[in-house]
Design a protein around this motif. Structure first.
Motif, PDB file in Angstrom:
ATOM      1  N   ILE A 195       1.203  -1.090   0.141  1.00 12.94           N
ATOM      2  CA  ILE A 195       0.132   0.022   0.171  1.00 12.94           C
ATOM      3  C   ILE A 195       0.951   1.451  -0.174  1.00 12.94           C
ATOM      4  O   ILE A 195       1.504   1.422   1.037  1.00 12.94           O
ATOM      5  CB  ILE A 195      -0.897   0.209   1.374  1.00 12.94           C
ATOM      6  CG1 ILE A 195      -1.830  -1.049   0.907  1.00 12.94           C
ATOM      7  CG2 ILE A 195      -2.110   1.426   1.234  1.00 12.94           C
ATOM      8  CD1 ILE A 195      -2.298  -1.353   2.255  1.00 12.94           C
ATOM      9  N   ILE A 196       1.018   2.419  -1.711  1.00 14.68           N
ATOM     10  CA  ILE A 196       1.759   3.397  -1.308  1.00 14.68           C
ATOM     11  C   ILE A 196       1.101   4.263  -1.124  1.00 14.68           C
ATOM     12  O   ILE A 196       0.201   4.325  -1.288  1.00 14.68           O
ATOM     13  CB  ILE A 196       2.054   3.100  -2.695  1.00 14.68           C
ATOM     14  CG1 ILE A 196       2.975   1.641  -2.951  1.00 14.68           C
ATOM     15  CG2 ILE A 196       3.378   3.905  -2.960  1.00 14.68           C
ATOM     16  CD1 ILE A 196       3.164   1.836  -4.955  1.00 14.68           C
ATOM     17  N   HIS A 197       1.662   5.386  -0.599  1.00 19.05           N
ATOM     18  CA  HIS A 197       1.200   5.914  -0.100  1.00 19.05           C
ATOM     19  C   HIS A 197       2.255   7.910  -0.036  1.00 19.05           C
ATOM     20  O   HIS A 197       2.472   7.599   1.367  1.00 19.05           O
ATOM     21  CB  HIS A 197       0.483   6.430   1.416  1.00 19.05           C
ATOM     22  CG  HIS A 197      -0.513   7.690   1.753  1.00 19.05           C
ATOM     23  ND1 HIS A 197      -0.676   7.426   3.589  1.00 19.05           N
ATOM     24  CD2 HIS A 197      -1.679   8.648   1.297  1.00 19.05           C
ATOM     25  CE1 HIS A 197      -1.483   9.040   2.495  1.00 19.05           C
ATOM     26  NE2 HIS A 197      -1.597   9.469   2.010  1.00 19.05           N
ATOM     27  N   LEU A 235      -2.712   2.635  -4.588  1.00 16.32           N
ATOM     28  CA  LEU A 235      -1.899   3.961  -4.377  1.00 16.32           C
ATOM     29  C   LEU A 235      -3.375   4.544  -3.737  1.00 16.32           C
ATOM     30  O   LEU A 235      -4.268   4.754  -4.368  1.00 16.32           O
ATOM     31  CB  LEU A 235      -1.920   4.064  -5.608  1.00 16.32           C
ATOM     32  CG  LEU A 235      -0.442   3.867  -6.970  1.00 16.32           C
ATOM     33  CD1 LEU A 235      -1.014   4.264  -8.283  1.00 16.32           C
ATOM     34  CD2 LEU A 235       0.558   3.272  -6.177  1.00 16.32           C
ATOM     35  N   VAL A 236      -2.626   5.063  -2.641  1.00 15.16           N
ATOM     36  CA  VAL A 236      -3.479   6.281  -1.782  1.00 15.16           C
ATOM     37  C   VAL A 236      -3.591   7.127  -1.838  1.00 15.16           C
ATOM     38  O   VAL A 236      -2.465   8.587  -2.505  1.00 15.16           O
ATOM     39  CB  VAL A 236      -2.797   5.677  -0.316  1.00 15.16           C
ATOM     40  CG1 VAL A 236      -4.456   6.645   0.558  1.00 15.16           C
ATOM     41  CG2 VAL A 236      -3.182   4.177  -0.507  1.00 15.16           C
ATOM     42  N   LYS A 255      -4.319   8.948  -9.232  1.00 15.71           N
ATOM     43  CA  LYS A 255      -5.382   7.978  -9.627  1.00 15.71           C
ATOM     44  C   LYS A 255      -5.456   7.280 -11.009  1.00 15.71           C
ATOM     45  O   LYS A 255      -5.529   6.446 -11.627  1.00 15.71           O
ATOM     46  CB  LYS A 255      -6.989   9.114  -9.762  1.00 15.71           C
ATOM     47  CG  LYS A 255      -7.888   7.771 -10.276  1.00 15.71           C
ATOM     48  CD  LYS A 255      -9.135   8.913 -10.011  1.00 15.71           C
ATOM     49  CE  LYS A 255     -10.359   7.670 -10.539  1.00 15.71           C
ATOM     50  NZ  LYS A 255     -11.735   8.426  -9.836  1.00 15.71           N
ATOM     51  N   SER A 256      -4.899   9.152 -12.558  1.00 14.84           N
ATOM     52  CA  SER A 256      -4.978   8.352 -13.590  1.00 14.84           C
ATOM     53  C   SER A 256      -3.273   7.005 -14.053  1.00 14.84           C
ATOM     54  O   SER A 256      -3.344   6.080 -14.494  1.00 14.84           O
ATOM     55  CB  SER A 256      -3.789   9.415 -14.553  1.00 14.84           C
ATOM     56  OG  SER A 256      -3.759   9.334 -15.690  1.00 14.84           O
ATOM     57  N   TYR A 265      -6.953   1.830  -6.889  1.00 15.81           N
ATOM     58  CA  TYR A 265      -6.657   3.244  -6.092  1.00 15.81           C
ATOM     59  C   TYR A 265      -7.508   3.679  -4.942  1.00 15.81           C
ATOM     60  O   TYR A 265      -8.315   3.010  -5.332  1.00 15.81           O
ATOM     61  CB  TYR A 265      -7.180   4.137  -6.780  1.00 15.81           C
ATOM     62  CG  TYR A 265      -6.933   5.852  -6.749  1.00 15.81           C
ATOM     63  CD1 TYR A 265      -6.122   6.284  -6.722  1.00 15.81           C
ATOM     64  CD2 TYR A 265      -8.446   6.249  -6.428  1.00 15.81           C
ATOM     65  CE1 TYR A 265      -6.194   7.568  -6.396  1.00 15.81           C
ATOM     66  CE2 TYR A 265      -8.564   7.185  -6.335  1.00 15.81           C
ATOM     67  CZ  TYR A 265      -7.300   7.830  -6.671  1.00 15.81           C
ATOM     68  OH  TYR A 265      -7.188   9.608  -5.844  1.00 15.81           O
ATOM     69  N   ILE A 266      -6.832   4.127  -4.377  1.00 14.31           N
ATOM     70  CA  ILE A 266      -7.692   4.389  -2.507  1.00 14.31           C
ATOM     71  C   ILE A 266      -8.099   5.850  -2.346  1.00 14.31           C
ATOM     72  O   ILE A 266      -6.927   6.687  -2.267  1.00 14.31           O
ATOM     73  CB  ILE A 266      -7.000   3.476  -1.086  1.00 14.31           C
ATOM     74  CG1 ILE A 266      -6.947   2.441  -1.310  1.00 14.31           C
ATOM     75  CG2 ILE A 266      -7.609   4.230  -0.433  1.00 14.31           C
ATOM     76  CD1 ILE A 266      -5.405   2.098  -0.693  1.00 14.31           C
ATOM     77  N   ASN A 267      -9.362   6.270  -2.401  1.00 12.62           N
ATOM     78  CA  ASN A 267      -9.687   7.811  -2.343  1.00 12.62           C
ATOM     79  C   ASN A 267      -9.839   7.874  -1.141  1.00 12.62           C
ATOM     80  O   ASN A 267     -10.626   8.159  -0.421  1.00 12.62           O
ATOM     81  CB  ASN A 267     -10.306   8.487  -3.753  1.00 12.62           C
ATOM     82  CG  ASN A 267     -10.696   9.998  -3.196  1.00 12.62           C
ATOM     83  OD1 ASN A 267     -10.536  10.348  -2.863  1.00 12.62           O
ATOM     84  ND2 ASN A 267     -11.940  10.250  -4.196  1.00 12.62           N
ATOM     85  N   LEU A 268      -9.109   8.606  -0.412  1.00 14.92           N
ATOM     86  CA  LEU A 268      -9.094   8.991   0.658  1.00 14.92           C
ATOM     87  C   LEU A 268     -10.239  10.275   1.545  1.00 14.92           C
ATOM     88  O   LEU A 268      -9.809  10.356   2.525  1.00 14.92           O
ATOM     89  CB  LEU A 268      -7.365   9.490   1.445  1.00 14.92           C
ATOM     90  CG  LEU A 268      -7.049   8.512   2.261  1.00 14.92           C
ATOM     91  CD1 LEU A 268      -5.328   9.423   2.969  1.00 14.92           C
ATOM     92  CD2 LEU A 268      -7.311   7.368   2.966  1.00 14.92           C
TER      93      LEU A 268
END
Length: 322
Positions: A195-197, A235-236, A255-256, A265-268
């Motif tokens: 999980i990359i933030h 991807l966060v 996101k792209s 893709y994780i939208n916080l």
């Protein structure tokens, strides 16, 4: 044979054993962080004193040659220090919004990304130690300051994860340093999921040079896949409660990139709507039934960042940035 000279030479060889490794590692690290100029100068002064003593006593032998060899290597380390300091200043200009072309940063360096300076110590050379408690093929959280505070081991136990979950976040992590950080700190664990933030330290870079930001991020993803082609990657986004246009543009890039690379893709922005407690019963049921299916990374991220949102002080959701 003069054994006194022999043992003196042996002493010098032992003292100088790790310096060639230091020079090589510092050169490839491309940063002066972790290097100490006063310490280097102190070592150089000591060798000069030893050489002076040999010359004054007319002891022109192989021991004097070892002194000169060690001095040359330490002097090389000093030159690398000043070169790395110059690279650090260029990187700081990027972070401050004083744009320096990426090509200039990488000029004559083969296009390598900026790396952290992980300097070898003699103990590391001999023992090659790593965290004994950490196992391979787990899921790893790789983020920044807010991520560091998430108690992943506690949450993994509460939600009965049937896989290892580790937190390898660093407050200073940026897109430019992420590839080197992954190679040093995470790749040896051969993660099954990552999980990359990223983003907290890259807002200026993404605004001034979005292609550089994407290039660094892409290089990280490629490195992860070269480590393990089957590694799941998520991807966060960077949380954007103030609707900052630069952060919004950076999130659009992330996101792209996730879409292009076929990653999760994780939208916080949805963190406040997540209620992982409602899934806890399902997790416990699956665990009691002996099901071995690993949770999707989206679900893992939901549990981790929901905890951050509900438990960290000071409107934590406003700080959920990599």
């Amino acid at each position: 044979m003069n054994y006194a000279h022999l043992f003196e030479a042996l002493m010098l060889v032992c003292f100088g054993f790790s310096w060639p490794l230091n020079v090589s590692k510092a050169y490839r690290a491309r940063t002066a962080k972790g290097m100490s100029l006063p310490f280097i100068i102190l070592i150089i002064t000591g060798y000069l004193a030893g050489i002076t003593a040999k010359i004054m006593n007319s002891q022109f032998n192989y021991v004097l040659a070892v002194y000169f060899l060690n001095l040359a290597i330490v002097m090389t380390n000093m030159f690398v220090y000043f070169r790395n300091r110059s690279l650090d200043k260029k990187a700081e200009k990027i972070k401050a919004g004083k744009m320096v072309p990426v090509a200039e940063i990488n000029k004559n360096e083969g296009g390598n990304e900026t790396m952290y300076n992980y300097t070898y110590s003699l103990d590391e050379v001999i023992n090659k130690t790593s965290a004994a408690a950490e196992k391979k093929n787990g899921v790893i959280l790789m983020g920044g300051a807010i991520d560091q505070a998430i108690p992943v081991a506690q949450l993994a136990g509460e939600y009965n994860f049937n896989f290892e979950l580790y937190n390898k976040s660093d407050a200073g992590l940026s897109a430019a340093t992420a590839k080197a950080y992954f190679e040093k700190m995470i790749a040896p664990l051969a993660p099954e999921g990552l999980i990359i933030h990223l983003g907290e330290n890259d807002v200026q870079l993404a605004a001034m040079n979005p292609s550089a930001f994407e290039s660094y991020y892409t290089a990280l993803i490629q490195t992860v896949r070269s480590c393990s082609k089957n590694c799941r990657i998520a991807l966060v986004s960077v949380d954007n409660p103030a609707n900052d246009k630069n952060i919004a543009a950076m999130n659009a890039q992330i996101k792209s990139l996730a879409g292009a690379e076929k990653l999760s893709y994780i939208n916080l922005e949805n963190a406040k709507f997540w209620h992982p407690e409602s899934t806890k019963a399902a997790c416990n049921f699956a665990y009691s039934m002996g099901l071995k299916t690993r949770k999707p990374l989206n679900d893992v991220a939901e549990i981790l960042y929901s905890y951050a949102y509900h438990n960290f002080d000071g409107h934590a959701v406003q700080n959920l940035a990599g």
